[in-house]
Design a protein around this motif. Structure first.
Motif, PDB file in Angstrom:
ATOM      1  N   GLY A 111       3.494 -82.639  37.815  1.00  0.00           N
ATOM      2  CA  GLY A 111       2.657 -82.552  36.947  1.00  0.00           C
ATOM      3  C   GLY A 111       1.451 -81.733  37.796  1.00  0.00           C
ATOM      4  N   ARG A 112       1.661 -81.931  39.037  1.00  0.00           N
ATOM      5  CA  ARG A 112       1.070 -81.209  39.858  1.00  0.00           C
ATOM      6  C   ARG A 112       1.552 -79.639  41.024  1.00  0.00           C
ATOM      7  NH1 ARG A 112      -1.138 -85.773  40.318  1.00  0.00           N
ATOM      8  NH2 ARG A 112       0.253 -86.795  42.074  1.00  0.00           N
ATOM      9  N   LYS A 113       2.802 -79.250  40.571  1.00  0.00           N
ATOM     10  CA  LYS A 113       3.023 -78.566  41.190  1.00  0.00           C
ATOM     11  C   LYS A 113       2.789 -77.117  40.888  1.00  0.00           C
ATOM     12  CE  LYS A 113       4.831 -81.084  44.944  1.00  0.00           C
ATOM     13  NZ  LYS A 113       3.583 -82.260  44.525  1.00  0.00           N
ATOM     14  N   THR A 114       2.987 -76.124  40.977  1.00  0.00           N
ATOM     15  CA  THR A 114       2.340 -74.579  40.667  1.00  0.00           C
ATOM     16  C   THR A 114       3.227 -73.584  41.046  1.00  0.00           C
ATOM     17  OG1 THR A 114       0.744 -74.498  42.802  1.00  0.00           O
ATOM     18  CG2 THR A 114       0.334 -75.375  41.415  1.00  0.00           C
ATOM     19  N   SER A 115       4.261 -73.955  41.636  1.00  0.00           N
ATOM     20  CA  SER A 115       5.522 -72.828  42.150  1.00  0.00           C
ATOM     21  C   SER A 115       6.156 -72.505  40.655  1.00  0.00           C
ATOM     22  CB  SER A 115       6.557 -72.908  42.667  1.00  0.00           C
ATOM     23  OG  SER A 115       6.406 -73.309  44.111  1.00  0.00           O
ATOM     24  N   LEU A 116       5.913 -70.580  40.442  1.00  0.00           N
ATOM     25  CA  LEU A 116       6.920 -70.607  39.208  1.00  0.00           C
ATOM     26  C   LEU A 116       7.990 -69.480  39.660  1.00  0.00           C
ATOM     27  CD1 LEU A 116       3.410 -68.593  37.961  1.00  0.00           C
ATOM     28  CD2 LEU A 116       4.710 -70.903  36.869  1.00  0.00           C
ATOM     29  N   ILE A 117       8.730 -69.465  39.065  1.00  0.00           N
ATOM     30  CA  ILE A 117      10.271 -67.866  39.010  1.00  0.00           C
ATOM     31  C   ILE A 117       9.664 -67.658  39.527  1.00  0.00           C
ATOM     32  CG2 ILE A 117      12.378 -66.585  37.858  1.00  0.00           C
ATOM     33  CD1 ILE A 117      12.477 -69.978  38.015  1.00  0.00           C
ATOM     34  N   VAL A 118      10.461 -66.694  40.201  1.00  0.00           N
ATOM     35  CA  VAL A 118       9.660 -65.461  40.423  1.00  0.00           C
ATOM     36  C   VAL A 118      10.003 -63.935  39.881  1.00  0.00           C
ATOM     37  CG1 VAL A 118      10.088 -63.123  42.246  1.00  0.00           C
ATOM     38  CG2 VAL A 118      10.779 -65.183  43.008  1.00  0.00           C
TER      39      VAL A 118
END
Length: 240
Positions: A111-118
């Motif tokens: 829940g703390r990770k922030t990476s989104l799909i390009v």
């Protein structure tokens, strides 16, 4: 590539979250490596890559069963960690005990990770600026999904979030999508689902009488017939 001749005011765009907007695969790999190190799983799995491979193979099967209504959420959460531990030789009771610690740890990390799909934020900015009303449709767990969206700062794009925990049904069950339309007040509008899973997202949407766009994130899922297929999220800017 087909273009949707849809007016924003008359259209509701529904996005799947995991691996459509939020990089579940990449973020999960980081969390599993953190667990491998902190729980000293090198005594069971020779490398982090082996741990990742075994876990994801089991987790994928369990999520498919959960989506089909064959198992409960609690069973999924206990078995996805206990099963690889047992396969690696850990005793039943010990595996169950460690699983009870690892599952909430994993969800907290996730829940703390922030990476989104390009291209996710660029595409959401574009659609929002054009006036499209947007929602999330996800089988993910309630608190974790909201944490993901808040951490990655995409929660503000969506008018409504519909989760299986709230609906009482999982995608691809048509009742899940019926619940989403009811909650959003979007009956009579053009409802279009964008997702990466050909069963949960695309078949689910079509069987519920909605339109769909297949995001071929892995590019190895094949072209889904009868719907618009895209290889990049930014392709949505060319069809809306």
């Amino acid at each position: 590539m087909n273009r949707f001749p849809a007016e924003p005011a008359a259209t509701m765009l529904w996005f799947d979250l995991d691996d459509t907007l939020w990089d579940m695969s990449g973020n999960s790999a980081i969390c599993l490596r953190e667990i491998y190190d902190s729980a000293h799983l090198d005594c069971l799995f020779a490398t982090p890559e082996e741990w990742d491979r075994v876990y994801h193979g089991i987790n994928l099967t369990l999520w498919e069963q959960y989506g089909n209504g064959e198992i409960t959420r609690d069973y999924l959460r206990s078995e996805r960690f206990a099963r690889p531990l047992r396969l690696a030789g850990m005793a039943e009771d010990e595996a169950a005990g460690l699983s009870a610690q690892l599952d909430p740890l994993y969800l907290g990390l996730l829940g703390r990770k922030t990476s989104l799909i390009v291209g996710a934020r660029e595409t959401l900015d574009y659609l929002s600026a054009r006036g499209y009303r947007m929602g999330i449709v996800s089988n993910g767990f309630h608190e974790v999904q909201y944490n993901k969206m808040r951490s990655s700062e995409i929660d503000g794009y969506f008018d409504i979030v519909v989760l299986s925990d709230d609906a009482g049904y999982n995608k691809p069950d048509p009742r899940f999508f019926d619940y989403a339309l009811e909650k959003a007040g979007s009956r009579g509008k053009r409802n279009i689902v964008i997702g990466d899973n050909p069963t949960a997202d695309i078949e689910g949407a079509l069987n519920a009488g909605l339109e769909a766009v297949m995001y071929r994130r892995r590019h190895d899922t094949g072209v889904y017939p009868g719907v618009t297929n895209i290889d990049r999220l930014t392709d949505l800017k060319t069809i809306f």
